[in-house]
Design a protein around this motif. Sequence first.
Motif, PDB file in Angstrom:
ATOM      1  N   LEU A  49       0.835  -1.202   0.000  1.00  0.00           N
ATOM      2  CA  LEU A  49       0.000   0.000   0.000  1.00  0.00           C
ATOM      3  C   LEU A  49       0.870   1.253   0.000  1.00  0.00           C
ATOM      4  CD1 LEU A  49      -2.830  -0.992   2.527  1.00  0.00           C
ATOM      5  CD2 LEU A  49      -2.698  -1.382   0.053  1.00  0.00           C
ATOM      6  N   ASP A  50       1.959   1.206   0.755  1.00  0.00           N
ATOM      7  CA  ASP A  50       2.897   2.341   0.751  1.00  0.00           C
ATOM      8  C   ASP A  50       3.543   2.508  -0.619  1.00  0.00           C
ATOM      9  OD1 ASP A  50       2.401   3.048   3.354  1.00  0.00           O
ATOM     10  OD2 ASP A  50       4.091   1.919   4.185  1.00  0.00           O
ATOM     11  N   PRO A  59       1.232  10.476  -0.779  1.00  0.00           N
ATOM     12  CA  PRO A  59       1.715   9.907   0.489  1.00  0.00           C
ATOM     13  C   PRO A  59       0.658   9.832   1.587  1.00  0.00           C
ATOM     14  CG  PRO A  59       2.570  12.124   0.172  1.00  0.00           C
ATOM     15  CD  PRO A  59       1.950  11.723  -1.131  1.00  0.00           C
ATOM     16  N   ASN A  60      -0.376  10.659   1.494  1.00  0.00           N
ATOM     17  CA  ASN A  60      -1.388  10.686   2.545  1.00  0.00           C
ATOM     18  C   ASN A  60      -2.679   9.964   2.158  1.00  0.00           C
ATOM     19  OD1 ASN A  60       0.269  12.325   4.272  1.00  0.00           O
ATOM     20  ND2 ASN A  60      -0.270  14.090   2.999  1.00  0.00           N
ATOM     21  N   ALA A  61      -2.651   9.240   1.065  1.00  0.00           N
ATOM     22  CA  ALA A  61      -3.856   8.538   0.625  1.00  0.00           C
ATOM     23  C   ALA A  61      -4.293   7.521   1.676  1.00  0.00           C
ATOM     24  CB  ALA A  61      -3.593   7.836  -0.703  1.00  0.00           C
ATOM     25  N   ASP A  62      -5.594   7.547   2.015  1.00  0.00           N
ATOM     26  CA  ASP A  62      -6.092   6.571   2.980  1.00  0.00           C
ATOM     27  C   ASP A  62      -6.345   5.240   2.267  1.00  0.00           C
ATOM     28  OD1 ASP A  62      -8.507   6.851   1.596  1.00  0.00           O
ATOM     29  OD2 ASP A  62      -9.482   7.999   3.194  1.00  0.00           O
ATOM     30  N   VAL A  63      -6.749   4.242   3.031  1.00  0.00           N
ATOM     31  CA  VAL A  63      -6.907   2.899   2.471  1.00  0.00           C
ATOM     32  C   VAL A  63      -7.944   2.882   1.346  1.00  0.00           C
ATOM     33  CG1 VAL A  63      -7.732   0.565   2.984  1.00  0.00           C
ATOM     34  CG2 VAL A  63      -6.136   1.693   4.539  1.00  0.00           C
ATOM     35  N   ILE A  67      -7.390   1.706  -2.506  1.00  0.00           N
ATOM     36  CA  ILE A  67      -8.228   0.680  -3.142  1.00  0.00           C
ATOM     37  C   ILE A  67      -8.742   1.169  -4.488  1.00  0.00           C
ATOM     38  CG2 ILE A  67     -10.449  -0.518  -2.986  1.00  0.00           C
ATOM     39  CD1 ILE A  67      -9.921  -0.798   0.037  1.00  0.00           C
ATOM     40  N   ASP A  68      -9.194   2.424  -4.540  1.00  0.00           N
ATOM     41  CA  ASP A  68      -9.676   2.993  -5.804  1.00  0.00           C
ATOM     42  C   ASP A  68      -8.579   2.971  -6.865  1.00  0.00           C
ATOM     43  OD1 ASP A  68     -12.200   3.482  -4.827  1.00  0.00           O
ATOM     44  OD2 ASP A  68     -11.812   5.590  -4.327  1.00  0.00           O
ATOM     45  N   ILE A  69      -7.364   3.330  -6.455  1.00  0.00           N
ATOM     46  CA  ILE A  69      -6.235   3.329  -7.395  1.00  0.00           C
ATOM     47  C   ILE A  69      -5.983   1.911  -7.906  1.00  0.00           C
ATOM     48  CG2 ILE A  69      -3.738   3.678  -7.610  1.00  0.00           C
ATOM     49  CD1 ILE A  69      -4.055   5.924  -5.472  1.00  0.00           C
ATOM     50  N   LEU A  70      -5.994   0.949  -7.009  1.00  0.00           N
ATOM     51  CA  LEU A  70      -5.738  -0.444  -7.388  1.00  0.00           C
ATOM     52  C   LEU A  70      -6.796  -0.964  -8.352  1.00  0.00           C
ATOM     53  CD1 LEU A  70      -4.689  -1.758  -3.876  1.00  0.00           C
ATOM     54  CD2 LEU A  70      -3.192  -1.651  -5.883  1.00  0.00           C
TER      55      LEU A  70
END
Length: 227
Positions: A49-50, A59-63, A67-70
């Motif tokens: 995730l990091d 760098p500050n993206a929450d979980v 998930i949206d990016i993935l």
Amino acid sequence: MPIKAILTDIEGTTSAVSFVFEVLFPYAAKHLPDFVRQNAAHEDVAEQLDAVRRDTNQPNADVERVIDILLNWIAEDRKATPLKALQGMVWEQGYQAGELKGHVYPDAVEALKRWHQEGYKLFVYSSGSIQAQKLIFGCSEAGDLSPLFSGYFDTTSGPKREAQSYERITQSIGLDAAQILFLSDIVEELDAARTAGMVTCGLAREGAELAGHVTVDSFERIKPSTL
């Protein structure tokens, strides 16, 4: 110089492209969100995730953002190492639960077993993670094929269309490049391997031709000793 090792692609070569796009990717897209939410604090998952945050400069993206990016990367078939690693973790659960079985063409199974018996060292190079590669062959419809292989390579060795990646793999295998036969269904990959000094053979199961390379429509027609 005689062939001593065979390096094979998976998707479109040993296994159907449809298995990846119609079975594995949808399975990952369906199960990855909950898997990440439930395991985000685990070290191996947190590390990936990091890596997504670093790769996207967020760098500050929450979980949930990660998930949206993935999921977008899955839709784009992005060859991103952290995505491949997480997909491999999700698929492992599916294989262990008996929900997934790796597809390997019967002609590929027979040839790989025969080459192993004949003393060829067998290796895999795929854009899927090493973990995912081991699962496809280790939990295949034909049983556990993992004892046939001496090693696996993924995008951590570099992009599949760059000669330098094949040079790294050659060094890792410990043979002269001319002693390694590379199998793939993609011309650009075959070109890169040949530039690195490997012998190449293209797989075109629909009978097409991969320009500039010996091309066959089945593993049955591959004779390493004559290439």
